[in-house]
Write an enzyme that holds these catalytic residues in place. Structure first.
Site, PDB file in Angstrom:
ATOM      1  N   THR A  85      49.622  44.038  44.630  1.00  0.00           N
ATOM      2  CA  THR A  85      48.297  44.367  44.112  1.00  0.00           C
ATOM      3  C   THR A  85      47.179  43.507  44.702  1.00  0.00           C
ATOM      4  O   THR A  85      46.014  43.708  44.370  1.00  0.00           O
ATOM      5  CB  THR A  85      48.278  44.223  42.577  1.00  0.00           C
ATOM      6  N   GLN A  86      47.527  42.565  45.549  1.00  0.00           N
ATOM      7  CA  GLN A  86      46.495  41.723  46.174  1.00  0.00           C
ATOM      8  C   GLN A  86      47.060  41.088  47.434  1.00  0.00           C
ATOM      9  O   GLN A  86      48.250  40.757  47.506  1.00  0.00           O
ATOM     10  CB  GLN A  86      46.027  40.628  45.198  1.00  0.00           C
ATOM     11  N   THR A 106      49.530  38.117  47.616  1.00  0.00           N
ATOM     12  CA  THR A 106      49.236  37.006  46.712  1.00  0.00           C
ATOM     13  C   THR A 106      49.292  37.385  45.237  1.00  0.00           C
ATOM     14  O   THR A 106      49.125  36.525  44.377  1.00  0.00           O
ATOM     15  CB  THR A 106      47.857  36.398  47.032  1.00  0.00           C
ATOM     16  N   SER A 107      49.510  38.645  44.921  1.00  0.00           N
ATOM     17  CA  SER A 107      49.730  39.043  43.533  1.00  0.00           C
ATOM     18  C   SER A 107      50.500  40.357  43.534  1.00  0.00           C
ATOM     19  O   SER A 107      50.316  41.192  44.420  1.00  0.00           O
ATOM     20  CB  SER A 107      48.407  39.203  42.780  1.00  0.00           C
ATOM     21  N   SER A 108      51.353  40.523  42.517  1.00  0.00           N
ATOM     22  CA  SER A 108      52.202  41.712  42.504  1.00  0.00           C
ATOM     23  C   SER A 108      52.808  41.910  41.124  1.00  0.00           C
ATOM     24  O   SER A 108      52.708  41.053  40.246  1.00  0.00           O
ATOM     25  CB  SER A 108      53.344  41.559  43.530  1.00  0.00           C
TER      26      SER A 108
END
Length: 395
Positions: A85-86, A106-108
């Site tokens: 997601t990022q 860096t986000s998930s």
């Protein structure tokens, strides 16, 4: 497809996911199964990126209902896969999402089998409180809220944008835990001690704040990792506000490392061809990549990274560089053996060889035979027992 149809299809997919996780041996408890069957992952990850299997540079493609259709979007949302997601700490322009390559996630939303496995390992009971570090999309937060209750769950997220998005999505799904934005490595400020602490990001060392904010007798489940590779899932029992100890549960979980502990972008200066002292070594660079020896090598080199590069004559050398002190080791093939050239304040390859020697002397145990003791001024990884051979990690 209408909204009732989406809800019906999603419910069926959640049941299939629970069946899949149970059959694989990850999902055991009725309470966690009920959570998996109830939490709408598609509402928490309404838009995401999925990795393609195309050869060459790793590429992710955007997945939304508009781009791939409702059926495919729901199928992927409930697949046992990590949903990104990022990238590189930057928000995605969802007005015009494009395939992304050469980027760092860096986000998930972590693959459900790993999330459920860690929650099972946390040994949560009905009257417990849980502090989670790394809210991310809020999927594991929602599972924990469903298992317990909102007021028993605290989650800390370092990225304000990620945390704000998770708060809104969780509230829309009916979950309202205590959500904090800040540096999770410093703990959960203003929160009472929890019975259980879990981290959904990798850390190079267990923060002392996590030990202080977990009740004596409580458990901490987290992934210890370095800059070369992911290390392993560890479960610690807290003795008091200063000390915790326990064993590694496995060596295969791979989480994004906490941003505060990520490796510097620059590898540093490469050593000159005549720099350092050379000698023969019995070990090739393969020990860095093999599962068990790589686990041991990463413990010995918590600050290091490695890469291979051909010289002008085509000979491929492997460079091991320590970003904290500019130490280096260069491994070069020499006939049927290997030569290592070392320099800097620490002899990196000496440390690897000493660690491997201790490991082999103990009959080359697997990662689950390793343990970790955490104190305010040191973290000691040991073999077989706390009094066995081991390594100090940075506190």
């Amino acid at each position: 497809m209408t909204e009732p149809d989406v809800a019906s299809v999603a419910a069926k997919l959640r049941q299939q996911l629970a069946d899949q996780l149970a059959a694989a041996g990850w999902l055991h408890s009725p309470g966690w199964r009920a959570a998996v069957e109830a939490v709408p992952r598609h509402e928490l990850v309404p838009r995401f990126y999925a990795e393609t299997d195309a050869p060459g540079l790793t590429t992710w493609v955007p997945i939304t209902p508009e781009l791939v259709g409702l059926d495919e979007w729901l199928r992927l949302a409930y697949a046992d896969e990590t949903l990104i997601t990022q990238f590189d700490g930057r928000e995605i322009d969802w007005a015009d999402p494009q395939p992304i390559s050469n980027a760092h996630p860096t986000s998930s939303s972590t693959l459900p089998s790993l999330v459920v496995r860690m929650l099972e390992d946390l040994q949560v009971e009905d009257d417990h409180t849980v502090t989670e570090y790394g809210t991310g999309t809020g999927y594991s937060t929602a599972l924990t809220c469903h298992y317990l209750a909102d007021d028993r769950v605290t989650s800390v997220e370092t990225d304000p944008h990620v945390g704000t998005r998770a708060r809104a999505n969780l509230a829309r799904c009916g979950y309202r835990p205590r959500l904090l934005i800040g540096d999770g490595l410093s703990g959960a400020p203003g929160c009472p001690s929890a019975d259980r602490t879990i981290a959904t990001m990798g850390v190079r060392s267990i923060p002392s704040a996590w030990v202080r904010q977990t009740r004596p007798g409580g458990l901490i489940v987290a992934t210890l990792r370095g800059w070369m590779r992911s290390l392993g899932l560890v479960r610690l029992t807290v003795e008091d506000e200063h000390t915790a100890h326990g064993r590694f549960l496995s060596s295969d979980p791979s989480f994004m490392i906490a941003r505060q502990q990520d490796a510097p972008e620059s590898l540093g200066m490469l050593p000159a061809p005549d720099e350092g002292t050379a000698r023969d070594t019995r070990y090739s660079p393969e020990v860095l990549t093999m599962p068990d020896s790589g686990f041991v090598a990463q413990l010995a080199l918590p600050h290091s990274r490695y890469f291979s590069m051909p010289a002008g004559d085509g000979t491929v050398s492997t460079y091991v560089l320590d970003a904290s002190n500019d130490a280096f080791a260069v491994l070069t093939p020499d006939g049927e053996g290997w030569t290592v050239r070392q320099g800097g304040p620490v002899r990196l390859w000496d440390a690897v060889e000493q660690a491997l020697a201790s490991w082999r002397a103990a009959d080359s145990p697997g990662p689950t035979e390793f343990g970790l003791t955490v104190t305010p001024d040191a973290q000691h990884v040991w073999l077989a027992s706390p009094d066995g051979p081991g390594w100090r990690l940075p506190a």
